[in-house]
Every structure is written in C-alpha cells, then in structure tokens.
Write a protein that holds these residues in place. Structure first.
Motif, short mmCIF file in Angstrom:
data_model
loop_
_atom_site.label_atom_id
_atom_site.label_comp_id
_atom_site.label_asym_id
_atom_site.label_seq_id
_atom_site.Cartn_x
_atom_site.Cartn_y
_atom_site.Cartn_z
N ALA A 1 -7.58 -0.90 -1.07
CA ALA A 1 -8.11 -2.59 0.13
C ALA A 1 -7.41 -1.21 1.05
N TRP A 2 -6.81 -1.04 1.40
CA TRP A 2 -6.03 -0.16 2.94
C TRP A 2 -7.79 0.82 2.85
N ILE A 3 -8.17 1.88 1.64
CA ILE A 3 -8.98 2.81 2.51
C ILE A 3 -10.15 1.55 2.83
N HIS A 4 -10.27 0.64 2.13
CA HIS A 4 -12.02 0.18 2.19
C HIS A 4 -11.23 0.16 4.41
N LEU A 5 -10.90 -1.08 4.49
CA LEU A 5 -10.28 -1.18 5.84
C LEU A 5 -10.31 0.13 6.27
N ILE A 6 -10.56 1.12 6.34
CA ILE A 6 -10.10 2.25 6.94
C ILE A 6 -11.40 2.47 7.02
N ALA A 7 -12.32 2.46 6.02
CA ALA A 7 -13.89 3.18 6.00
C ALA A 7 -14.16 1.62 6.77
N THR A 8 -14.17 0.64 7.23
CA THR A 8 -15.08 -0.56 7.61
C THR A 8 -14.74 -0.31 9.15
N LEU A 9 -13.53 0.12 9.67
CA LEU A 9 -12.72 0.64 10.99
C LEU A 9 -13.56 1.74 11.65
N LEU A 10 -13.61 2.73 10.73
CA LEU A 10 -15.04 3.94 10.88
C LEU A 10 -16.72 3.08 11.02
N ARG A 11 -16.93 2.47 10.61
CA ARG A 11 -18.11 1.60 10.75
C ARG A 11 -18.40 1.02 12.06
N ALA B 1 -12.38 4.99 -3.54
CA ALA B 1 -11.96 2.78 -3.60
C ALA B 1 -12.48 2.82 -4.51
N HIS B 2 -13.86 2.57 -4.75
CA HIS B 2 -14.43 1.83 -6.24
C HIS B 2 -13.90 2.84 -7.29
N THR B 3 -13.56 3.61 -7.09
CA THR B 3 -13.39 4.24 -8.53
C THR B 3 -12.18 4.01 -9.41
N ALA B 4 -11.05 3.72 -8.00
CA ALA B 4 -9.99 2.66 -8.20
C ALA B 4 -10.04 1.72 -8.44
N GLU B 5 -11.00 0.74 -8.28
CA GLU B 5 -11.31 -0.43 -8.46
C GLU B 5 -11.56 -0.45 -10.34
N THR B 6 -12.40 0.51 -10.42
CA THR B 6 -13.08 0.54 -11.80
C THR B 6 -12.72 0.88 -12.82
N HIS B 7 -11.45 1.37 -12.53
CA HIS B 7 -10.14 1.81 -13.89
C HIS B 7 -8.91 0.98 -13.22
N HIS B 8 -9.26 -0.12 -12.21
CA HIS B 8 -8.41 -1.58 -12.28
C HIS B 8 -6.86 -0.50 -12.04
N ALA B 9 -6.76 0.02 -11.64
CA ALA B 9 -5.70 1.05 -10.66
C ALA B 9 -5.91 0.81 -9.00
N LEU B 10 -4.30 1.23 -8.31
CA LEU B 10 -4.41 0.74 -7.15
C LEU B 10 -5.14 -0.21 -6.33
N PRO B 11 -4.69 -1.38 -6.65
CA PRO B 11 -5.54 -2.50 -5.89
C PRO B 11 -5.20 -2.51 -4.49
N HIS B 12 -3.90 -2.74 -4.03
CA HIS B 12 -3.50 -3.09 -2.62
C HIS B 12 -3.78 -1.52 -2.07
N LEU B 13 -3.76 -0.57 -2.52
CA LEU B 13 -4.03 1.30 -1.80
C LEU B 13 -5.90 1.61 -1.48
N SER C 1 0.84 -1.17 -0.54
CA SER C 1 0.15 0.14 -0.03
C SER C 1 0.41 1.37 -0.15
N ALA C 2 1.94 1.59 0.97
CA ALA C 2 3.00 2.56 0.40
C ALA C 2 3.23 3.14 -0.56
N ARG C 3 3.58 1.71 -1.76
CA ARG C 3 4.20 0.92 -2.30
C ARG C 3 3.53 2.47 -3.88
N GLU C 4 1.99 1.81 -3.11
CA GLU C 4 0.95 2.50 -4.40
C GLU C 4 1.10 3.94 -4.24
N LEU C 5 1.12 4.79 -2.59
CA LEU C 5 0.75 5.50 -2.36
C LEU C 5 2.07 6.83 -2.20
N ALA C 6 3.50 5.83 -3.07
CA ALA C 6 4.29 6.87 -3.22
C ALA C 6 4.06 7.05 -4.82
#
Length: 379
Positions: free
Chosen positions: A346-356, A332-344, A190-195
C-alpha cells in the motif's frame, strides 16, 4: 591498459602456459564495445580459434575497484566451471593480474539485442531459456557458498554480508528518503514489513545462492535461431544472495525494460521456479517462495526510487518517469499476487500515486503494450 597491450599480454600468457599445442599469434582482434574486452582471432594450424580477453583500463582512482571486480569474476567463473561443473558460464582459459582470457561464446548473442531488434514475441523460447538459466544458476550453487568464498578469499578480501544486501543497498536508503520527502511517510506497519523484507534478504536460508549481480537480458547469450543454448555472462558483481533477487526481472522492470508482461501467463515464472526447485525444494512452498519474491521485488523498487531526483529534472513526456511508476506498481502487484507484505504494498502504491500527480505526463497506463512494448530499451 590499452586494448592492444591487453591482447599482446593475453597471447604471451597463453604461449607461456603452454595451454595450446603449438605457439600461437593473434591474427586480428576486435573491440567488444562498450566493455574493456576484445575478441581475439588466433592462428596456428589446429589451434586456430577465437577467445575473449577482458582487462582493466588505465585510469586514476578506478584500479582498486576494477581489480576487485575482475577477481570476483575470475573466482565466480572458476567456481562454476571447476568446482561444480556447470556449463552456464564461459570457461576461464587463463588469467593474470588485471587480465582474463575466456572461452568465446560466439555465435551466441545477447538476448536484449534480439528483443530490441525483433520485439519479444518472436523470442518466447529464448525468454524461457533466460528464466530457466536464472533458476538453474540458483539450483546449481545453493548450499555451496563456503566453496565459492574459499576460492574468492585466495584472490582477495570477502564480504558475504555485503553480497547478500547487494551492491545497491545505499540506493535503497536513498529511495526511501525520496519517498518520505514526497509525502509518503513510512508508518509503523509498513516499517515493520520493510524490516521483515530486509531480514529476509539478509538471511535467505535455503534460498542463498550465487547471483551474477545483474540479472538482465543483456547478460545472457543465446543462439539467434535454433535451439536456445543459454550462457550467463558478466560476473564482476557476483556474490551469494537471495536466489529470488534473480527472479525479480521477470516481474518488475529493470533499467532497460519498460514492462515485463505477465510472467505467469507467459510461463516465465514457472520456468524459473521449477528450475530452482530442482535442488531448493522450498521453492515449491507458495508461502516461502511468495514472501521471498515479494521482499526482493520491494527492495528493487526502492532501489530504483533513488533515481527520483534525476527523473524529476527531465522534460515532460520522458519515458523514464513512466518506467519508475511502472516499477513501483509492478513490485506492489507482485507482492499482492503472492499474498505478502500488504502494508508495504500500500505504501509503494501511495508513492506511485504521488508521482502520477507530480508528473501529469506520466499519469497513463504503462501496461498498454501497443504504446510501450515490453523489453523496449529506455534511458
């Protein structure tokens, strides 16, 4: 300065420069809240008209920042009007220290006002005009950064690198820190994709274009009826940045919008992309375009995440909590729809789940348009 003094200075400036064919006077004026701006009604035969005056308010500590913002707006509007001849923004009529006199765009009104009054459905054509205008701004200004910064440099200092990263760059760092503290560690992939995301924003290549720095529905004026005729306003935070940062608002909620719907289904995505591709052919490359859009969306979600500490103190049921979750999941959905940044993603989804889990009141379906209408204002 007080409003009445700003208006008097503006009228004196117009008479001094001889812009009008005969001496003019202000018949009346009205404040345009909540900004330091006023609509001025001028009178004198054939020169009777209305103008908009913007000024810098008096106040300790704000003068340097306010002056910089006004200089930026002046340079951006003159660049758009005089250097490249686009009609996307108001024309500068006169300017002085701490004062701008601008073309009055009335009877156009802000798009967000129309949507809040009527809902989004009756204004589909105006939303399409909004998307096209954002793309047209990128298309008209791509590759002309040297001209813009040359004009801005004559008014004050420039910092193109800071413009590319955006005025909210520090908020992104704070958002990442909040996410880690919540229990979402940023692992190596995720860190590499963020970079890679930040590299894309720092070096947009052909996607480098002028943005007004606030691509929201309150900063575009259109006629309330008839043919949409869009004008972009508020260039105080203008700068050259990744053009697709201006497209994020079509996919990911902004400060005033609960959700943005499906831009592919509504056609807004296509309106923006085709307008940009007019001079940026790389916008037609699915991989290049998708990665840039995903990067800009992820950056925006992390910027909004910096609000966590404030939202965490709000009472259960406050819609701002749900909006933050919606923002993260939409990015996260925007990135997934455009087949980009899969690990990042997943990390964003995790943050959203923790907030839920943390905010049980916000663990619900924000996409339910009957409960949370698109474009509904939030605080």
């Amino acid at each position: 300065m007080p409003a009445h003094r700003a208006v008097s200075r503006a009228v004196a400036l117009l008479n001094l420069t001889g812009i009008c064919r005969s001496p003019i006077n202000a018949v009346r004026w009205e404040r345009i809240e909540p900004w330091s701006a006023a609509r001025v009604y001028l009178g004198s035969g054939t020169d009777a008209r209305t103008l908009v005056v913007k000024w810098i308010e008096d106040g300790p500590g704000q003068a340097p920042t306010a002056h910089r913002r006004l200089r930026t707006e002046l340079a951006a509007l003159q660049f758009l009007g005089d250097d490249i001849g686009t009609g996307l923004a108001p024309r500068v009529i006169a300017a002085d220290t701490g004062l701008l006199v601008l073309e009055d765009l009335a009877p156009r009104v802000a798009l967000d006002r129309l949507i809040r009054r009527d809902g989004a459905a009756p204004h589909s054509e105006r939303l399409a005009a909004f998307a096209r205008a954002r793309g047209e701004l990128g298309a008209a200004t791509a590759g002309q950064g040297d001209t813009y910064y040359s004009r801005l440099a004559r008014l004050g200092s420039i910092d193109p690198a800071a413009d590319r990263m955006g005025r909210h760059a520090s908020h992104r760092d704070a958002g990442i820190a909040h996410a880690v503290a919540l229990g979402a560690p940023l692992d190596g992939r995720s860190a590499r994709e963020l970079a890679a995301t930040l590299d894309e924003l720092c070096d947009p290549g052909p996607f480098l274009a002028l943005s007004n720095g606030d691509a929201e529905a309150n900063n575009i004026l259109l006629h309330a009826s008839g043919t949409p005729d869009a004008r972009l306003i508020d260039f105080e935070f203008a700068g050259y940045a990744h053009a697709l940062t201006d497209a994020v608002c079509l996919y990911v909620p902004g400060p005033a919008w609960m959700s943005v719907g499906d831009p592919q289904r509504t056609g807004l995505a296509g309106h923006y992309r085709s307008a940009l591709a007019r001079t940026v052919p790389e916008a037609e490359d699915d991989r290049r375009y998708g990665f840039g859009l995903a990067a800009a969306s992820m950056s925006w979600a992390l910027i909004r995440m910096q609000r966590f500490a404030v939202l965490d103190t709000r009472p259960p049921g406050h819609h701002s909590r749900l909006q933050l979750i919606a923002t993260l999941e939409a990015a996260a959905h925007t990135a997934e729809t455009h087949h980009a940044l899969p690990h990042l993603s997943a990390w964003i989804h995790l943050i959203a789940t923790l907030l839920r889990h943390r905010w049980r009141d916000a663990d619900q379906d924000y996409a339910d348009a009957a409960t949370f209408p698109p474009y509904l204002a939030r605080t």
